[in-house]
Design a protein around this motif. Structure first.
Motif, PDB file in Angstrom:
ATOM      1  N   LYS A  28      -0.300   4.573 -18.216  1.00 48.13           N
ATOM      2  CA  LYS A  28       0.431   3.285 -18.254  1.00 48.13           C
ATOM      3  C   LYS A  28       1.391   2.947 -17.294  1.00 48.13           C
ATOM      4  O   LYS A  28       1.938   4.113 -16.790  1.00 48.13           O
ATOM      5  CB  LYS A  28       0.990   3.091 -19.637  1.00 48.13           C
ATOM      6  CG  LYS A  28       0.075   2.777 -20.710  1.00 48.13           C
ATOM      7  CD  LYS A  28       0.777   2.542 -21.949  1.00 48.13           C
ATOM      8  CE  LYS A  28       1.032   3.957 -22.664  1.00 48.13           C
ATOM      9  NZ  LYS A  28       1.677   4.078 -23.790  1.00 48.13           N
ATOM     10  N   GLY A  29       1.897   1.899 -16.733  1.00 46.31           N
ATOM     11  CA  GLY A  29       2.754   1.647 -15.990  1.00 46.31           C
ATOM     12  C   GLY A  29       2.979   2.205 -14.619  1.00 46.31           C
ATOM     13  O   GLY A  29       3.762   2.619 -13.908  1.00 46.31           O
ATOM     14  N   LEU A  30       1.541   2.101 -14.029  1.00 46.02           N
ATOM     15  CA  LEU A  30       1.400   2.629 -12.453  1.00 46.02           C
ATOM     16  C   LEU A  30       2.120   1.544 -11.612  1.00 46.02           C
ATOM     17  O   LEU A  30       1.744   0.469 -11.993  1.00 46.02           O
ATOM     18  CB  LEU A  30       0.133   2.797 -12.143  1.00 46.02           C
ATOM     19  CG  LEU A  30      -0.140   3.566 -10.896  1.00 46.02           C
ATOM     20  CD1 LEU A  30      -0.121   4.805 -10.566  1.00 46.02           C
ATOM     21  CD2 LEU A  30      -1.731   3.242 -10.574  1.00 46.02           C
ATOM     22  N   ARG A  31       2.811   1.937 -10.610  1.00 48.77           N
ATOM     23  CA  ARG A  31       3.454   1.035  -9.672  1.00 48.77           C
ATOM     24  C   ARG A  31       2.967   1.347  -8.409  1.00 48.77           C
ATOM     25  O   ARG A  31       3.181   2.467  -7.927  1.00 48.77           O
ATOM     26  CB  ARG A  31       4.959   0.988  -9.798  1.00 48.77           C
ATOM     27  CG  ARG A  31       5.465   0.098 -10.910  1.00 48.77           C
ATOM     28  CD  ARG A  31       6.968   0.283 -10.948  1.00 48.77           C
ATOM     29  NE  ARG A  31       7.218   1.416 -11.632  1.00 48.77           N
ATOM     30  CZ  ARG A  31       8.561   1.962 -11.498  1.00 48.77           C
ATOM     31  NH1 ARG A  31       9.497   1.291 -11.124  1.00 48.77           N
ATOM     32  NH2 ARG A  31       8.730   3.234 -11.933  1.00 48.77           N
ATOM     33  N   LEU A  32       2.264   0.522  -7.653  1.00 50.61           N
ATOM     34  CA  LEU A  32       1.529   0.569  -6.586  1.00 50.61           C
ATOM     35  C   LEU A  32       2.531  -0.255  -5.279  1.00 50.61           C
ATOM     36  O   LEU A  32       2.312  -1.422  -5.026  1.00 50.61           O
ATOM     37  CB  LEU A  32       0.184  -0.011  -6.502  1.00 50.61           C
ATOM     38  CG  LEU A  32      -0.920   1.144  -6.759  1.00 50.61           C
ATOM     39  CD1 LEU A  32      -2.106   0.248  -6.736  1.00 50.61           C
ATOM     40  CD2 LEU A  32      -0.932   2.107  -6.119  1.00 50.61           C
ATOM     41  N   TYR A  33       3.349   0.546  -4.626  1.00 46.33           N
ATOM     42  CA  TYR A  33       4.147  -0.305  -3.453  1.00 46.33           C
ATOM     43  C   TYR A  33       3.470  -0.175  -2.404  1.00 46.33           C
ATOM     44  O   TYR A  33       3.607  -1.232  -1.303  1.00 46.33           O
ATOM     45  CB  TYR A  33       5.513   0.309  -3.315  1.00 46.33           C
ATOM     46  CG  TYR A  33       6.407   0.127  -4.254  1.00 46.33           C
ATOM     47  CD1 TYR A  33       7.519  -1.042  -4.380  1.00 46.33           C
ATOM     48  CD2 TYR A  33       6.510   1.079  -5.388  1.00 46.33           C
ATOM     49  CE1 TYR A  33       8.065  -1.067  -5.433  1.00 46.33           C
ATOM     50  CE2 TYR A  33       7.511   0.819  -6.491  1.00 46.33           C
ATOM     51  CZ  TYR A  33       8.197  -0.401  -6.480  1.00 46.33           C
ATOM     52  OH  TYR A  33       9.021  -0.632  -7.532  1.00 46.33           O
ATOM     53  N   LYS A  34       2.437   0.914  -2.018  1.00 45.39           N
ATOM     54  CA  LYS A  34       1.815   0.939  -0.805  1.00 45.39           C
ATOM     55  C   LYS A  34       0.187   1.290  -1.339  1.00 45.39           C
ATOM     56  O   LYS A  34       0.095   1.348  -2.418  1.00 45.39           O
ATOM     57  CB  LYS A  34       2.145   1.990   0.175  1.00 45.39           C
ATOM     58  CG  LYS A  34       3.649   1.770   0.730  1.00 45.39           C
ATOM     59  CD  LYS A  34       3.257   0.870   1.934  1.00 45.39           C
ATOM     60  CE  LYS A  34       4.774   0.204   2.374  1.00 45.39           C
ATOM     61  NZ  LYS A  34       5.596   1.067   2.955  1.00 45.39           N
ATOM     62  N   ARG A  35      -0.639   1.021  -0.156  1.00 45.77           N
ATOM     63  CA  ARG A  35      -1.903   1.440  -0.863  1.00 45.77           C
ATOM     64  C   ARG A  35      -2.288   2.634  -0.839  1.00 45.77           C
ATOM     65  O   ARG A  35      -1.622   3.559  -0.778  1.00 45.77           O
ATOM     66  CB  ARG A  35      -2.726   1.018   0.736  1.00 45.77           C
ATOM     67  CG  ARG A  35      -4.366   0.878   0.543  1.00 45.77           C
ATOM     68  CD  ARG A  35      -4.991   0.162   1.635  1.00 45.77           C
ATOM     69  NE  ARG A  35      -4.956   0.902   2.692  1.00 45.77           N
ATOM     70  CZ  ARG A  35      -6.098   1.655   2.904  1.00 45.77           C
ATOM     71  NH1 ARG A  35      -7.055   1.466   2.080  1.00 45.77           N
ATOM     72  NH2 ARG A  35      -6.362   2.218   4.177  1.00 45.77           N
ATOM     73  N   LEU A  36      -3.404   2.934  -2.149  1.00 42.31           N
ATOM     74  CA  LEU A  36      -3.543   4.059  -2.599  1.00 42.31           C
ATOM     75  C   LEU A  36      -5.084   4.251  -2.441  1.00 42.31           C
ATOM     76  O   LEU A  36      -5.784   3.311  -2.791  1.00 42.31           O
ATOM     77  CB  LEU A  36      -3.303   4.293  -4.279  1.00 42.31           C
ATOM     78  CG  LEU A  36      -3.769   5.327  -4.864  1.00 42.31           C
ATOM     79  CD1 LEU A  36      -3.359   6.704  -4.335  1.00 42.31           C
ATOM     80  CD2 LEU A  36      -3.603   5.236  -6.426  1.00 42.31           C
ATOM     81  N   ASP A  37      -5.273   5.096  -1.536  1.00 38.00           N
ATOM     82  CA  ASP A  37      -6.567   5.479  -0.841  1.00 38.00           C
ATOM     83  C   ASP A  37      -7.133   6.605  -1.804  1.00 38.00           C
ATOM     84  O   ASP A  37      -6.904   7.840  -1.760  1.00 38.00           O
ATOM     85  CB  ASP A  37      -6.682   5.871   0.578  1.00 38.00           C
ATOM     86  CG  ASP A  37      -7.929   5.694   0.948  1.00 38.00           C
ATOM     87  OD1 ASP A  37      -9.032   5.466   0.611  1.00 38.00           O
ATOM     88  OD2 ASP A  37      -8.007   6.035   2.261  1.00 38.00           O
ATOM     89  N   VAL A  38      -8.384   6.312  -2.682  1.00 40.70           N
ATOM     90  CA  VAL A  38      -9.072   7.408  -3.386  1.00 40.70           C
ATOM     91  C   VAL A  38     -10.328   7.330  -3.105  1.00 40.70           C
ATOM     92  O   VAL A  38     -11.077   6.547  -2.917  1.00 40.70           O
ATOM     93  CB  VAL A  38      -8.843   7.044  -4.931  1.00 40.70           C
ATOM     94  CG1 VAL A  38      -9.479   8.055  -5.622  1.00 40.70           C
ATOM     95  CG2 VAL A  38      -7.364   7.060  -5.399  1.00 40.70           C
ATOM     96  N   ARG A  39     -10.813   8.747  -2.807  1.00 41.04           N
ATOM     97  CA  ARG A  39     -12.325   8.808  -2.194  1.00 41.04           C
ATOM     98  C   ARG A  39     -12.583  10.051  -2.989  1.00 41.04           C
ATOM     99  O   ARG A  39     -12.008  11.009  -3.383  1.00 41.04           O
ATOM    100  CB  ARG A  39     -12.450   9.153  -0.878  1.00 41.04           C
ATOM    101  CG  ARG A  39     -11.911   7.997   0.034  1.00 41.04           C
ATOM    102  CD  ARG A  39     -12.181   8.209   1.400  1.00 41.04           C
ATOM    103  NE  ARG A  39     -11.499   7.293   2.393  1.00 41.04           N
ATOM    104  CZ  ARG A  39     -11.334   7.357   3.470  1.00 41.04           C
ATOM    105  NH1 ARG A  39     -11.837   8.449   4.158  1.00 41.04           N
ATOM    106  NH2 ARG A  39     -10.649   6.587   4.137  1.00 41.04           N
ATOM    107  N   GLY A  40     -13.981   9.978  -3.194  1.00 43.35           N
ATOM    108  CA  GLY A  40     -14.778  11.319  -3.687  1.00 43.35           C
ATOM    109  C   GLY A  40     -15.084  11.069  -5.217  1.00 43.35           C
ATOM    110  O   GLY A  40     -14.506  10.221  -5.781  1.00 43.35           O
ATOM    111  N   ASP A  41     -15.853  11.761  -5.684  1.00 41.22           N
ATOM    112  CA  ASP A  41     -16.278  11.768  -7.105  1.00 41.22           C
ATOM    113  C   ASP A  41     -15.876  12.938  -8.052  1.00 41.22           C
ATOM    114  O   ASP A  41     -16.612  13.067  -8.999  1.00 41.22           O
ATOM    115  CB  ASP A  41     -17.683  11.172  -7.264  1.00 41.22           C
ATOM    116  CG  ASP A  41     -18.438  12.059  -6.206  1.00 41.22           C
ATOM    117  OD1 ASP A  41     -18.790  11.456  -5.332  1.00 41.22           O
ATOM    118  OD2 ASP A  41     -19.333  13.147  -6.193  1.00 41.22           O
ATOM    119  N   GLY A  42     -14.846  13.380  -7.632  1.00 43.08           N
ATOM    120  CA  GLY A  42     -14.123  14.353  -8.512  1.00 43.08           C
ATOM    121  C   GLY A  42     -13.386  13.765  -9.479  1.00 43.08           C
ATOM    122  O   GLY A  42     -13.119  12.657  -9.565  1.00 43.08           O
ATOM    123  N   THR A  43     -12.986  14.578 -10.526  1.00 41.21           N
ATOM    124  CA  THR A  43     -12.060  13.753 -11.627  1.00 41.21           C
ATOM    125  C   THR A  43     -10.641  13.968 -10.982  1.00 41.21           C
ATOM    126  O   THR A  43     -10.219  14.703 -10.499  1.00 41.21           O
ATOM    127  CB  THR A  43     -11.939  14.564 -12.724  1.00 41.21           C
ATOM    128  OG1 THR A  43     -11.556  16.073 -12.521  1.00 41.21           O
ATOM    129  CG2 THR A  43     -13.361  14.679 -13.557  1.00 41.21           C
TER     130      THR A  43
END
Lengths: 184, 212
Positions: A28-43
């Protein structure tokens, strides 16, 4: 205003993960001030009330969370702030609660061997390469955490250091390789 | 008048360079005017050459001496961030800065005629931005101590100058050095991460002469 935008971006990211990317679990309550780059299919697990941001004044900075294969695992605890941090995992990275990481790289693999072929390193395993970062750790800008390192609770890693060996809890470490110093 | 004749000589010798200089001067003048009008706590003396981007953010005060130049670097221009209302950054005259990022919480004093590459000058351990102040897990007051850099210092690329460092006149900070709480006297060469034992440059020059 900025905070509101960050909260809305966090909600959108949460929704996208719920719908399309089942391997990512966001609290809950994640704040994104800048871009979050998520890649790959791990957990990938992100705890509650996390902050994703960049250091003010620097452009082109965003947080990258890369998992290099299916078994890779990144776990981020509650109330953690990632400021332009770059995490890339082949085995396992565990980040505790209340951690503050600034523009630094955390990688639990060497990516290549030192031989001429530059292939995938063979002598790595989950036991020897997993990174554990304790609760309340603060990591300064431009530092690097390498494979197999455990950082104890409440310790402070100074800016510009390369952490190649494990660091005990509640101390201050600096340098290449990072050694425990007494903070003056 | 002498500067004008110098410029004409430069124009004859290297027209592209002269055009670049003019463009940098124009950009710098606009920047000076912008900060005079919009952010009066940032004070830049007039001849200001801007070949690359220059950004100031934060609530503190910034003073920059005359005829400073910001040169292009592989990464970025200069960014100065003040993290506290009482923070003060003083930069002397005739500095050539390229890719320096300054993060100030207390006080940073930089002398005249500095040469600096892509480096980090930071007088606190963590430079949490304005986003982090909403973040309760981190204590707001991190220990910070002032940095003093003397005149005619050469700061190499990829180096960090951290809290409590004082660097004397005419010194050299070599590539990749991390100065934490280092006291470097006049005319010395600092190297290593962390930098522990600076070497006097006069001794080094003597050694070089002996080798010949």
């Amino acid at each position: 205003m900025k905070d509101l935008v960050a909260v809305i971006r966090g909600k959108i990211f949460l929704l996208r993960c719920r719908l399309f990317r089942k391997n990512i679990r966001v609290g809950k309550g994640l704040r994104l001030y800048k871009r979050l780059d998520v890649r790959g299919d791990g957990t990938l697990t992100i705890g509650d009330n996390c902050v994703i941001g960049g250091i003010s004044g620097d452009r082109k900075q965003f947080v990258t969370l890369y998992t290099l294969n299916r078994n890779a695992r990144i776990e981020i605890g509650n109330n953690t702030g990632l400021f332009a941090a770059r995490l890339s995992s082949r085995y396992s990275i565990t980040v505790g609660h209340d951690v503050h990481i600034e523009a630094s790289g955390i990688m639990d693999t060497d990516f290549h061997t030192i031989e001429r072929g530059r292939g995938v390193p063979a002598n790595e395993s989950l036991e020897s390469c997993a990174i554990t970062i304790g609760n309340g750790v603060r990591i300064g800008a431009r530092s690097i955490v390498t494979k197999g390192v455990k950082i104890g609770d409440d310790s402070l890693i100074g800016p510009g250091s390369v952490v190649a060996r494990s660091i005990p809890g509640s101390c201050f470490a600096l340098g290449n390789p990072a050694k425990v110093m007494n903070p003056k | 008048m002498s500067s004008l004749s110098k410029f004409i000589r430069l124009f004859v010798a290297n027209p592209a360079g002269a055009a670049g200089l003019l463009k940098a001067l124009l950009r710098g003048t606009f920047t000076v005017l912008y900060y005079r009008l919009v952010q009066p706590r940032v004070r830049i003396a007039f001849p200001f050459f801007m070949y690359e981007t220059f950004r100031v953010s934060g609530p503190g005060k910034v003073f920059i001496g005359k005829s400073c130049a910001i040169y292009p670097n592989i990464f970025d221009g200069v960014s100065i961030v003040t993290l506290d209302p009482n923070a003060e950054v003083h930069i002397g005259a005739d500095c050539s800065l390229g890719g320096v990022s300054i993060r100030c919480r207390e006080r940073i004093e930089i002398g005249d005629r500095i040469m600096a590459g892509h480096s980090l000058i930071q007088d606190c351990m963590l430079a949490e931005g304005p986003t982090a102040q909403a973040h309760e897990a981190i204590p707001r007051k991190m220990p910070s101590r002032a940095i003093r850099i003397g005149r005619n210092v050469w700061v190499g690329a990829q180096s960090c100058i951290l809290c409590g460092s004082t660097i004397g006149d005419d010194s050299v900070i070599s590539l990749g050095t991390v100065c934490y709480d280092a006291e470097i006297e006049e005319y010395q060469l600092a190297s290593g991460n962390p930098s522990i034992r600076p070497v006097p440059i006069s001794k080094l020059i003597k050694l070089q002469d002996m080798r010949r």
